[in-house]
Design a protein around this motif. Structure first.
Motif, PDB file in Angstrom:
ATOM      1  N   SER A  19       0.765  -1.139  -0.001  1.00 10.43           N
ATOM      2  CA  SER A  19      -0.134   0.048   0.107  1.00 10.43           C
ATOM      3  C   SER A  19       0.826   1.213  -0.007  1.00 10.43           C
ATOM      4  O   SER A  19       0.629   2.212  -0.572  1.00 10.43           O
ATOM      5  CB  SER A  19      -0.823  -0.041   1.216  1.00 10.43           C
ATOM      6  OG  SER A  19      -1.714  -1.211   1.211  1.00 10.43           O
ATOM      7  N   LEU A  20       1.936   1.256   0.730  1.00 10.98           N
ATOM      8  CA  LEU A  20       2.832   2.356   0.789  1.00 10.98           C
ATOM      9  C   LEU A  20       3.427   2.637  -0.487  1.00 10.98           C
ATOM     10  O   LEU A  20       3.648   3.814  -1.062  1.00 10.98           O
ATOM     11  CB  LEU A  20       3.888   2.146   2.058  1.00 10.98           C
ATOM     12  CG  LEU A  20       4.983   3.162   2.134  1.00 10.98           C
ATOM     13  CD1 LEU A  20       4.341   4.539   2.452  1.00 10.98           C
ATOM     14  CD2 LEU A  20       5.830   2.883   3.174  1.00 10.98           C
ATOM     15  N   LEU A  21       3.900   1.510  -1.254  1.00  2.00           N
ATOM     16  CA  LEU A  21       4.518   1.679  -2.363  1.00  2.00           C
ATOM     17  C   LEU A  21       3.634   2.305  -3.379  1.00  2.00           C
ATOM     18  O   LEU A  21       4.189   2.994  -4.323  1.00  2.00           O
ATOM     19  CB  LEU A  21       5.130   0.070  -2.754  1.00  2.00           C
ATOM     20  CG  LEU A  21       6.480  -0.114  -2.369  1.00  2.00           C
ATOM     21  CD1 LEU A  21       6.889  -1.440  -2.516  1.00  2.00           C
ATOM     22  CD2 LEU A  21       7.615   0.768  -2.393  1.00  2.00           C
ATOM     23  N   ILE A  22       2.413   1.728  -3.708  1.00  3.00           N
ATOM     24  CA  ILE A  22       1.449   2.218  -4.490  1.00  3.00           C
ATOM     25  C   ILE A  22       1.092   3.867  -4.141  1.00  3.00           C
ATOM     26  O   ILE A  22       1.113   4.688  -5.229  1.00  3.00           O
ATOM     27  CB  ILE A  22       0.004   1.671  -4.344  1.00  3.00           C
ATOM     28  CG1 ILE A  22       0.297  -0.054  -4.981  1.00  3.00           C
ATOM     29  CG2 ILE A  22      -1.148   2.145  -5.110  1.00  3.00           C
ATOM     30  CD1 ILE A  22      -0.682  -0.976  -4.576  1.00  3.00           C
ATOM     31  N   PHE A  23       1.022   4.407  -3.041  1.00  4.65           N
ATOM     32  CA  PHE A  23       0.666   5.601  -2.587  1.00  4.65           C
ATOM     33  C   PHE A  23       1.948   6.390  -3.141  1.00  4.65           C
ATOM     34  O   PHE A  23       1.791   7.534  -3.540  1.00  4.65           O
ATOM     35  CB  PHE A  23       0.793   5.828  -1.247  1.00  4.65           C
ATOM     36  CG  PHE A  23       0.372   6.807  -0.471  1.00  4.65           C
ATOM     37  CD1 PHE A  23      -0.900   7.679  -0.829  1.00  4.65           C
ATOM     38  CD2 PHE A  23       1.451   7.729   0.016  1.00  4.65           C
ATOM     39  CE1 PHE A  23      -0.932   9.073  -0.293  1.00  4.65           C
ATOM     40  CE2 PHE A  23       1.362   9.093   0.480  1.00  4.65           C
ATOM     41  CZ  PHE A  23       0.148   9.695   0.239  1.00  4.65           C
ATOM     42  N   ILE A  24       3.209   5.731  -2.726  1.00  4.78           N
ATOM     43  CA  ILE A  24       4.521   6.625  -3.213  1.00  4.78           C
ATOM     44  C   ILE A  24       4.386   6.782  -4.663  1.00  4.78           C
ATOM     45  O   ILE A  24       4.552   8.093  -5.203  1.00  4.78           O
ATOM     46  CB  ILE A  24       5.492   5.952  -2.432  1.00  4.78           C
ATOM     47  CG1 ILE A  24       5.717   6.216  -0.980  1.00  4.78           C
ATOM     48  CG2 ILE A  24       6.839   6.732  -3.304  1.00  4.78           C
ATOM     49  CD1 ILE A  24       6.808   5.561  -0.298  1.00  4.78           C
ATOM     50  N   SER A  25       4.105   5.770  -5.324  1.00  7.52           N
ATOM     51  CA  SER A  25       4.064   6.056  -6.872  1.00  7.52           C
ATOM     52  C   SER A  25       3.360   6.833  -7.231  1.00  7.52           C
ATOM     53  O   SER A  25       3.583   7.703  -8.181  1.00  7.52           O
ATOM     54  CB  SER A  25       4.171   4.586  -7.328  1.00  7.52           C
ATOM     55  OG  SER A  25       2.881   3.962  -7.359  1.00  7.52           O
ATOM     56  N   MET A  26       1.753   6.940  -6.776  1.00  8.52           N
ATOM     57  CA  MET A  26       1.084   7.684  -7.263  1.00  8.52           C
ATOM     58  C   MET A  26       1.465   9.235  -7.219  1.00  8.52           C
ATOM     59  O   MET A  26       1.364  10.049  -7.772  1.00  8.52           O
ATOM     60  CB  MET A  26      -0.404   7.329  -6.638  1.00  8.52           C
ATOM     61  CG  MET A  26      -1.037   6.194  -7.197  1.00  8.52           C
ATOM     62  SD  MET A  26      -2.387   5.630  -6.365  1.00  8.52           S
ATOM     63  CE  MET A  26      -3.488   7.088  -5.994  1.00  8.52           C
TER      64      MET A  26
END
Length: 92
Positions: A19-26
């Motif tokens: 979830s954190l990786l997705i948030f950072i990439s967005m």
């Protein structure tokens, strides 16, 4: 019992990390200015009986690529009479 709790903790950590990786990439894509461009339409026509996307593009001397770029959400397999179609504009 301890092994089950350990597996649950590992699974939860994995979900949180993803979830954190997705948030950072967005967030990163917004920061870098990666935004979707919206086409500008300057003229429209209403679809008539028997019209196809190819026919309309040819009638207005547009390439199929340009026609598609100024009509990004148009489903050419489901045109209906009276539907508005952009025939002039900018793809941005």
């Amino acid at each position: 019992m301890a092994k089950a709790n350990n597996n649950r903790a590992i699974s939860l950590n994995l979900v949180l990390m993803l979830s954190l990786l997705i948030f950072i990439s967005m967030a990163e894509s917004r920061i870098l200015g990666a935004k979707k461009s919206t086409p500008q339409c300057d003229a429209v026509i209403g679809v008539e009986s028997g019209d196809t996307c190819f026919d309309i593009a040819e009638k207005f001397q547009l390439t199929t690529e340009f026609f598609d770029s100024i009509n990004p959400n148009l489903n050419c397999d489901a045109l209906f009479v009276g539907q508005w179609v952009c025939v002039d504009g900018a793809a941005n």
